[in-house]
Write a protein that holds these residues in place. Structure first.
Motif, PDB file in Angstrom:
ATOM      1  N   GLN A 169      15.127   0.963  10.421  1.00 32.70           N
ATOM      2  CA  GLN A 169      15.615   2.347  10.333  1.00 32.70           C
ATOM      3  C   GLN A 169      14.970   3.219  11.404  1.00 32.70           C
ATOM      4  O   GLN A 169      15.624   4.084  11.997  1.00 32.70           O
ATOM      5  CB  GLN A 169      15.356   2.933   8.939  1.00 32.70           C
ATOM      6  N   ASN A 203      16.694   5.212  14.681  1.00 31.91           N
ATOM      7  CA  ASN A 203      16.524   6.671  14.578  1.00 31.91           C
ATOM      8  C   ASN A 203      17.160   7.242  13.322  1.00 31.91           C
ATOM      9  O   ASN A 203      17.680   8.362  13.328  1.00 31.91           O
ATOM     10  CB  ASN A 203      17.055   7.380  15.824  1.00 31.91           C
ATOM     11  N   ASN A 204      17.140   6.484  12.241  1.00 27.77           N
ATOM     12  CA  ASN A 204      17.676   6.948  10.962  1.00 27.77           C
ATOM     13  C   ASN A 204      16.589   7.698  10.182  1.00 27.77           C
ATOM     14  O   ASN A 204      16.254   7.354   9.053  1.00 27.77           O
ATOM     15  CB  ASN A 204      18.202   5.767  10.139  1.00 27.77           C
ATOM     16  N   HIS A 205      16.064   8.739  10.801  1.00 30.61           N
ATOM     17  CA  HIS A 205      14.981   9.502  10.169  1.00 30.61           C
ATOM     18  C   HIS A 205      15.445  10.226   8.914  1.00 30.61           C
ATOM     19  O   HIS A 205      14.659  10.431   7.994  1.00 30.61           O
ATOM     20  CB  HIS A 205      14.364  10.468  11.182  1.00 30.61           C
ATOM     21  N   HIS A 206      16.728  10.605   8.864  1.00 32.14           N
ATOM     22  CA  HIS A 206      17.256  11.260   7.664  1.00 32.14           C
ATOM     23  C   HIS A 206      17.183  10.311   6.462  1.00 32.14           C
ATOM     24  O   HIS A 206      16.936  10.750   5.340  1.00 32.14           O
ATOM     25  CB  HIS A 206      18.690  11.751   7.910  1.00 32.14           C
ATOM     26  N   ILE A 207      17.371   9.011   6.684  1.00 30.01           N
ATOM     27  CA  ILE A 207      17.248   8.035   5.596  1.00 30.01           C
ATOM     28  C   ILE A 207      15.773   7.844   5.246  1.00 30.01           C
ATOM     29  O   ILE A 207      15.389   7.868   4.074  1.00 30.01           O
ATOM     30  CB  ILE A 207      17.896   6.684   5.983  1.00 30.01           C
ATOM     31  N   ASN A 255      13.320   9.825   5.571  1.00 31.97           N
ATOM     32  CA  ASN A 255      12.773  11.000   4.885  1.00 31.97           C
ATOM     33  C   ASN A 255      13.028  10.954   3.381  1.00 31.97           C
ATOM     34  O   ASN A 255      12.248  11.486   2.599  1.00 31.97           O
ATOM     35  CB  ASN A 255      13.328  12.293   5.478  1.00 31.97           C
ATOM     36  N   LYS A 256      14.107  10.317   2.977  1.00 28.62           N
ATOM     37  CA  LYS A 256      14.419  10.193   1.550  1.00 28.62           C
ATOM     38  C   LYS A 256      13.505   9.168   0.861  1.00 28.62           C
ATOM     39  O   LYS A 256      13.471   9.092  -0.353  1.00 28.62           O
ATOM     40  CB  LYS A 256      15.884   9.789   1.331  1.00 28.62           C
ATOM     41  N   LYS A 290      10.133   8.820   1.909  1.00 25.68           N
ATOM     42  CA  LYS A 290       8.744   9.085   2.258  1.00 25.68           C
ATOM     43  C   LYS A 290       7.857   9.421   1.065  1.00 25.68           C
ATOM     44  O   LYS A 290       6.655   9.259   1.146  1.00 25.68           O
ATOM     45  CB  LYS A 290       8.638  10.154   3.343  1.00 25.68           C
TER      46      LYS A 290
END
Length: 181
Positions: free
Chosen positions: A128, A132-136, A138-139, A141
Protein backbone atom coordinates in the motif's frame (compact mmCIF):
# COMPACT_ATOMS: atom_id res chain seq x y z
CA UNK A 1 -4.13 5.76 21.49
CA UNK A 2 -7.80 5.28 22.36
CA UNK A 3 -7.51 7.66 25.34
CA UNK A 4 -5.94 10.33 23.10
CA UNK A 5 -8.72 9.93 20.53
CA UNK A 6 -11.34 10.13 23.27
CA UNK A 7 -9.83 13.31 24.69
CA UNK A 8 -10.01 14.84 21.23
CA UNK A 9 -13.48 13.34 20.73
CA UNK A 10 -12.22 11.65 17.56
CA UNK A 11 -13.09 8.03 18.30
CA UNK A 12 -15.87 7.27 15.79
CA UNK A 13 -15.93 3.45 15.83
CA UNK A 14 -14.18 0.45 17.32
CA UNK A 15 -14.24 -3.09 15.99
CA UNK A 16 -12.59 -6.25 17.22
CA UNK A 17 -11.74 -9.36 15.23
CA UNK A 18 -10.51 -12.81 16.10
CA UNK A 19 -8.77 -15.51 14.09
CA UNK A 20 -11.09 -18.34 15.01
CA UNK A 21 -8.71 -21.19 14.21
CA UNK A 22 -5.27 -19.60 14.00
CA UNK A 23 -3.10 -22.23 15.70
CA UNK A 24 -4.84 -25.21 14.15
CA UNK A 25 -5.10 -23.83 10.60
CA UNK A 26 -1.63 -22.56 9.72
CA UNK A 27 -0.37 -24.59 6.75
CA UNK A 28 3.20 -25.73 7.37
CA UNK A 29 4.36 -24.87 3.86
CA UNK A 30 3.16 -21.26 4.23
CA UNK A 31 4.49 -21.08 7.79
CA UNK A 32 7.97 -22.14 6.64
CA UNK A 33 7.87 -19.72 3.69
CA UNK A 34 6.79 -16.76 5.83
CA UNK A 35 9.18 -17.58 8.67
CA UNK A 36 12.06 -17.88 6.17
CA UNK A 37 11.16 -14.39 4.92
CA UNK A 38 11.05 -13.03 8.50
CA UNK A 39 14.44 -14.56 9.33
CA UNK A 40 16.05 -13.33 6.10
CA UNK A 41 14.62 -9.83 6.60
CA UNK A 42 15.82 -9.70 10.21
CA UNK A 43 19.35 -10.68 9.19
CA UNK A 44 19.36 -8.17 6.32
CA UNK A 45 18.09 -5.36 8.54
CA UNK A 46 20.65 -6.16 11.23
CA UNK A 47 23.48 -5.66 8.77
CA UNK A 48 25.30 -8.53 10.50
CA UNK A 49 25.91 -12.04 9.18
CA UNK A 50 25.53 -13.84 12.53
CA UNK A 51 23.44 -13.94 15.64
CA UNK A 52 25.22 -14.97 18.85
CA UNK A 53 23.16 -16.66 21.53
CA UNK A 54 24.07 -16.11 25.17
CA UNK A 55 22.55 -17.29 28.44
CA UNK A 56 20.12 -14.37 28.80
CA UNK A 57 19.98 -12.79 25.37
CA UNK A 58 21.10 -12.87 21.76
CA UNK A 59 22.94 -10.25 19.70
CA UNK A 60 23.68 -9.60 16.04
CA UNK A 61 27.40 -9.76 15.30
CA UNK A 62 29.94 -9.64 12.50
CA UNK A 63 32.56 -11.55 14.47
CA UNK A 64 31.25 -14.13 16.95
CA UNK A 65 33.36 -14.66 20.06
CA UNK A 66 35.18 -17.93 20.49
CA UNK A 67 33.17 -20.62 22.35
CA UNK A 68 29.92 -18.76 21.68
CA UNK A 69 26.87 -20.36 20.07
CA UNK A 70 26.27 -18.44 16.85
CA UNK A 71 24.31 -19.01 13.67
CA UNK A 72 23.98 -17.47 10.25
CA UNK A 73 20.72 -16.89 8.38
CA UNK A 74 20.88 -20.24 6.64
CA UNK A 75 21.29 -22.20 9.88
CA UNK A 76 18.48 -20.34 11.68
CA UNK A 77 16.22 -21.05 8.69
CA UNK A 78 17.18 -24.74 8.64
CA UNK A 79 16.51 -25.08 12.37
CA UNK A 80 13.13 -23.37 12.05
CA UNK A 81 12.15 -25.69 9.19
CA UNK A 82 13.30 -28.73 11.18
CA UNK A 83 11.24 -27.58 14.18
CA UNK A 84 8.08 -27.22 12.09
CA UNK A 85 8.66 -30.52 10.27
CA UNK A 86 9.16 -32.38 13.56
CA UNK A 87 6.13 -31.45 15.63
CA UNK A 88 4.72 -34.57 17.24
CA UNK A 89 1.78 -34.94 19.58
CA UNK A 90 0.63 -37.91 21.59
CA UNK A 91 -2.95 -38.96 22.06
CA UNK A 92 -3.46 -41.86 24.37
CA UNK A 93 -0.76 -44.38 23.53
CA UNK A 94 -0.31 -43.13 19.93
CA UNK A 95 2.15 -40.59 18.54
CA UNK A 96 1.22 -38.42 15.54
CA UNK A 97 3.26 -36.07 13.37
CA UNK A 98 1.47 -32.75 13.02
CA UNK A 99 1.25 -31.72 9.36
CA UNK A 100 -0.96 -28.63 9.67
CA UNK A 101 -1.18 -26.09 12.46
CA UNK A 102 1.02 -25.58 15.47
CA UNK A 103 0.27 -27.02 18.90
CA UNK A 104 -1.08 -24.52 21.40
CA UNK A 105 0.76 -24.52 24.69
CA UNK A 106 4.22 -25.04 23.26
CA UNK A 107 6.79 -22.35 24.02
CA UNK A 108 7.30 -21.31 20.41
CA UNK A 109 3.64 -21.37 19.24
CA UNK A 110 2.74 -17.74 20.10
CA UNK A 111 5.95 -16.49 18.48
CA UNK A 112 5.41 -18.51 15.31
CA UNK A 113 1.77 -17.42 15.06
CA UNK A 114 2.62 -13.78 15.72
CA UNK A 115 5.46 -13.67 13.19
CA UNK A 116 3.38 -15.57 10.64
CA UNK A 117 0.63 -12.92 10.76
CA UNK A 118 3.17 -10.09 10.96
CA UNK A 119 4.78 -11.20 7.70
CA UNK A 120 1.49 -10.89 5.81
CA UNK A 121 0.60 -7.58 7.46
CA UNK A 122 4.02 -6.09 6.74
CA UNK A 123 3.94 -7.11 3.09
CA UNK A 124 0.41 -5.71 2.64
CA UNK A 125 1.31 -2.40 4.33
CA UNK A 126 4.49 -2.13 2.26
CA UNK A 127 2.49 -2.75 -0.93
CA UNK A 128 0.00 0.00 0.00
CA UNK A 129 2.88 2.35 0.80
CA UNK A 130 4.56 1.67 -2.57
CA UNK A 131 1.20 2.29 -4.34
CA UNK A 132 0.84 5.58 -2.39
CA UNK A 133 -2.45 4.36 -0.91
CA UNK A 134 -2.02 6.55 2.17
CA UNK A 135 -5.79 7.06 2.44
CA UNK A 136 -6.12 3.29 3.03
CA UNK A 137 -3.16 3.11 5.42
CA UNK A 138 -4.58 5.98 7.47
CA UNK A 139 -7.66 3.85 8.17
CA UNK A 140 -5.36 1.19 9.68
CA UNK A 141 -3.04 3.42 11.70
CA UNK A 142 -4.98 3.10 14.96
CA UNK A 143 -5.16 -0.65 15.05
CA UNK A 144 -3.28 -3.38 16.81
CA UNK A 145 -3.07 -7.11 17.08
CA UNK A 146 -2.20 -9.32 20.01
CA UNK A 147 -1.48 -12.77 18.59
CA UNK A 148 -4.93 -13.70 17.20
CA UNK A 149 -7.04 -10.72 18.31
CA UNK A 150 -7.32 -7.45 16.41
CA UNK A 151 -8.57 -4.08 17.61
CA UNK A 152 -9.31 -1.43 14.99
CA UNK A 153 -10.29 2.14 15.80
CA UNK A 154 -11.79 4.45 13.15
CA UNK A 155 -11.24 1.79 10.49
CA UNK A 156 -14.82 2.23 9.23
CA UNK A 157 -15.01 -1.54 8.59
CA UNK A 158 -12.35 -1.44 5.86
CA UNK A 159 -10.86 -4.59 7.40
CA UNK A 160 -13.84 -6.53 6.08
CA UNK A 161 -12.89 -5.40 2.57
CA UNK A 162 -9.15 -6.05 2.88
CA UNK A 163 -8.86 -9.05 5.24
CA UNK A 164 -8.69 -11.59 2.41
CA UNK A 165 -6.03 -9.47 0.69
CA UNK A 166 -3.94 -9.27 3.88
CA UNK A 167 -4.22 -12.76 5.35
CA UNK A 168 -4.08 -16.24 3.77
CA UNK A 169 -7.34 -17.95 2.88
CA UNK A 170 -6.82 -20.74 5.43
CA UNK A 171 -7.23 -18.31 8.32
CA UNK A 172 -10.72 -17.22 9.24
CA UNK A 173 -10.90 -13.68 10.62
CA UNK A 174 -14.20 -13.17 12.41
CA UNK A 175 -15.53 -9.67 13.27
CA UNK A 176 -17.38 -9.17 16.52
CA UNK A 177 -21.19 -9.10 16.38
CA UNK A 178 -21.70 -5.39 16.98
CA UNK A 179 -21.41 -2.68 14.36
CA UNK A 180 -18.87 -0.77 16.45
CA UNK A 181 -20.55 2.49 15.50
Amino acid sequence: KIAALNRKKQCRNIRTYDFSTLYTSIPHKKLKTQMSWVIKTAFQNSGKPFISVYKNDARWTSAPKKNTLYMDCSKVTRLMRWLIDNIYVTFGDRCFRQIIGIPMGTDCAPFLANLFLFSYEYKWIDKQRRLNNHHILNKFKVCGRYIDDLLLVNNDDLMIRYMSEIYPKELILVPDDSSGM
